[in-house]
Design a protein around this motif. Structure first.
Motif, PDB file in Angstrom:
ATOM      1  N   GLN A  16     -90.059 -53.203  40.991  1.00  0.00           N
ATOM      2  CA  GLN A  16     -91.384 -52.756  40.136  1.00  0.00           C
ATOM      3  C   GLN A  16     -91.678 -51.309  40.951  1.00  0.00           C
ATOM      4  O   GLN A  16     -91.849 -51.464  42.158  1.00  0.00           O
ATOM      5  N   PRO A  17     -92.339 -50.393  40.155  1.00  0.00           N
ATOM      6  CA  PRO A  17     -92.613 -49.270  40.793  1.00  0.00           C
ATOM      7  C   PRO A  17     -93.964 -49.329  41.054  1.00  0.00           C
ATOM      8  O   PRO A  17     -94.949 -49.948  40.759  1.00  0.00           O
ATOM      9  N   GLU A  59     -96.610 -57.490  30.683  1.00  0.00           N
ATOM     10  CA  GLU A  59     -96.995 -57.069  32.173  1.00  0.00           C
ATOM     11  C   GLU A  59     -97.844 -57.892  32.800  1.00  0.00           C
ATOM     12  O   GLU A  59     -97.825 -58.168  34.117  1.00  0.00           O
ATOM     13  N   MET A 116     -85.179 -48.985  18.881  1.00  0.00           N
ATOM     14  CA  MET A 116     -86.356 -49.504  19.513  1.00  0.00           C
ATOM     15  C   MET A 116     -87.010 -47.816  19.926  1.00  0.00           C
ATOM     16  O   MET A 116     -86.711 -47.152  20.693  1.00  0.00           O
ATOM     17  N   LYS A 117     -88.211 -47.839  19.333  1.00  0.00           N
ATOM     18  CA  LYS A 117     -89.051 -46.546  19.812  1.00  0.00           C
ATOM     19  C   LYS A 117     -89.626 -46.767  20.927  1.00  0.00           C
ATOM     20  O   LYS A 117     -89.995 -47.451  21.726  1.00  0.00           O
ATOM     21  N   SER A 118     -89.956 -45.364  21.704  1.00  0.00           N
ATOM     22  CA  SER A 118     -90.645 -45.468  22.978  1.00  0.00           C
ATOM     23  C   SER A 118     -92.021 -45.972  22.682  1.00  0.00           C
ATOM     24  O   SER A 118     -92.599 -46.865  23.865  1.00  0.00           O
ATOM     25  N   SER A 119     -92.816 -45.734  21.861  1.00  0.00           N
ATOM     26  CA  SER A 119     -94.017 -46.571  21.758  1.00  0.00           C
ATOM     27  C   SER A 119     -93.939 -47.998  21.475  1.00  0.00           C
ATOM     28  O   SER A 119     -94.633 -48.964  22.052  1.00  0.00           O
ATOM     29  N   GLU A 120     -92.859 -48.382  20.807  1.00  0.00           N
ATOM     30  CA  GLU A 120     -92.454 -49.835  20.947  1.00  0.00           C
ATOM     31  C   GLU A 120     -92.144 -50.357  22.043  1.00  0.00           C
ATOM     32  O   GLU A 120     -92.474 -51.633  22.571  1.00  0.00           O
ATOM     33  N   ILE A 121     -91.498 -49.725  22.971  1.00  0.00           N
ATOM     34  CA  ILE A 121     -91.053 -50.193  24.330  1.00  0.00           C
ATOM     35  C   ILE A 121     -92.281 -50.367  25.028  1.00  0.00           C
ATOM     36  O   ILE A 121     -92.405 -51.154  25.708  1.00  0.00           O
ATOM     37  N   LYS A 122     -93.050 -49.280  25.007  1.00  0.00           N
ATOM     38  CA  LYS A 122     -94.490 -49.257  25.859  1.00  0.00           C
ATOM     39  C   LYS A 122     -95.328 -50.353  25.554  1.00  0.00           C
ATOM     40  O   LYS A 122     -95.787 -51.164  26.418  1.00  0.00           O
ATOM     41  N   GLU A 123     -95.282 -50.766  24.164  1.00  0.00           N
ATOM     42  CA  GLU A 123     -96.090 -51.876  23.656  1.00  0.00           C
ATOM     43  C   GLU A 123     -95.530 -53.228  24.261  1.00  0.00           C
ATOM     44  O   GLU A 123     -96.272 -53.927  24.788  1.00  0.00           O
ATOM     45  N   ALA A 124     -94.283 -53.220  24.151  1.00  0.00           N
ATOM     46  CA  ALA A 124     -93.726 -54.522  24.852  1.00  0.00           C
ATOM     47  C   ALA A 124     -93.750 -54.878  26.122  1.00  0.00           C
ATOM     48  O   ALA A 124     -93.895 -55.729  26.479  1.00  0.00           O
ATOM     49  N   LEU A 125     -93.736 -53.622  26.892  1.00  0.00           N
ATOM     50  CA  LEU A 125     -93.716 -53.798  28.325  1.00  0.00           C
ATOM     51  C   LEU A 125     -95.276 -53.970  28.715  1.00  0.00           C
ATOM     52  O   LEU A 125     -95.618 -54.904  29.550  1.00  0.00           O
ATOM     53  N   SER A 126     -96.278 -53.416  27.831  1.00  0.00           N
ATOM     54  CA  SER A 126     -97.549 -53.854  28.269  1.00  0.00           C
ATOM     55  C   SER A 126     -97.955 -55.331  28.363  1.00  0.00           C
ATOM     56  O   SER A 126     -98.603 -55.644  28.872  1.00  0.00           O
TER      57      SER A 126
END
Lengths: 166, 155
Positions: free
Chosen positions: A76-77, A14, A1-11
């Motif tokens: 959560q941060p 959220e 999983m790429k960082s862009s995919e991780i970011k998208e999935a987390l968004s």
């Protein structure tokens, strides 16, 4: 999983974890009063979700001095604010953090003491002149036990952060 | 899309750095390279092509305080998957392990900080069980793979 995919999935996930809406703009006659060093601040009680003591602050790069870092609120941060840096240009270690109820952001304000909840007649709360330096981050002020208490404007604080981060 | 992303974990003492494995197409051991580039060198030859070289310790030092570079042993070169037309290699002397975490354990930064820190390559964090913070980096984005010197110029 790429960082862009991780970011998208987390968004995408959220929104499910958001806390409910809070109207921090509306000025109430009831205030939650807290100390940051010798300074006294107030917020509408409904703007504060939780008070957590003893949180470690994790450093972040490229943030203005009044953001000492992140705190961990139940996994959560949250962006930690040091109000004393904003008002007196001095660091203030936080004994506890006020976790705010905000729709769009995770913010926690460091404080040294939680004082009390006060009920005040509207006439005893004065608004700031726009040019007042302290008024940049405050909606109003009132006198309590001979001390000045500043009513914080969370939108103004967030606007300042947005401006400082470019 | 996998809900347990693979990440490389590197121990930096007081914190960890996580690198999404999906950002890299290949890992090359230093022992496989004939002419190892010196620490700090901003470029290397990868299969005869000059390629941007990012030293992870330098990159992390620009993000977080008090990181002492480790330069002993043999480095590993993480070949960043090609994005647009640019290729980069991330190098480190540090040991690392490949782990998987449930996606929900990774947390995006608070909204107010996301854009700015995202430009620096900081994408998300994870609070580990020992209440230790792990920073997930995207060193493959074009802005964040700039060398320290380049980033100082653009700051």
């Amino acid at each position: 999983m790429k960082s862009s995919e991780i970011k998208e999935a987390l968004s995408a996930s959220e929104g499910l974890e958001e806390i409910g809406l809070a109207d921090t703009e509306e000025l109430k006659s009831r205030f939650f009063v807290f100390s940051v060093g010798d300074l006294l601040f107030a917020l509408p009680p409904e703007a504060v979700h939780e008070i957590i003591a003893g949180l470690e602050v994790y450093p972040l790069p490229s943030c203005p001095p009044y953001i000492p870092g992140l705190v961990n609120c139940h996994g959560q941060p949250y962006t930690a604010f040091d109000l004393r840096v904003l008002f007196e240009n001095e660091r203030q270690p936080a004994a506890m953090f006020l976790v705010l109820k905000l729709e769009q952001d995770n913010v926690a304000i460091g404080c040294t003491e939680v004082n009390e909840i006060v009920d005040l007649p509207a006439s005893s709360v004065s608004t700031f002149a726009a040019a007042d330096a302290d008024g940049r981050f405050c909606l109003a002020m009132f006198d309590h036990g001979g001390q000045r208490v500043l009513v914080l404007s969370i939108p103004q604080l967030l606007a300042q952060l947005e401006q400082d981060l470019g | 899309m996998a809900d347990t992303p693979e990440v490389f974990l590197l121990d930096y003492g007081r914190f960890d750095i996580l690198l999404p494995a999906g950002d890299f197409g290949e890992l090359i051991s230093g022992s496989e390279l004939k002419d190892l580039p010196e620490y700090g060198c901003p470029a290397c030859l990868l299969r005869g092509r000059e390629t941007r070289l990012v030293w992870l310790d330098n990159f992390v030092s620009h993000l977080l305080p008090a990181v002492e570079a480790e330069t002993s042993g043999l480095p590993t070169f993480f070949v960043v998957r090609e994005r647009r037309t640019e290729e980069a290699v991330l190098a480190t002397y540090r040991s690392f392990e490949l782990l998987t975490f449930p996606l929900h354990e990774l947390k995006l930064l608070p909204a107010g900080l996301r854009k700015r820190l995202g430009l620096l390559g900081l994408v998300a964090v994870r609070f580990s069980t020992a209440d230790r913070l792990q920073y997930l980096l995207d060193v493959s984005s074009s802005g964040s793979t700039a060398t320290g010197r380049d980033r100082e110029k653009t700051a």
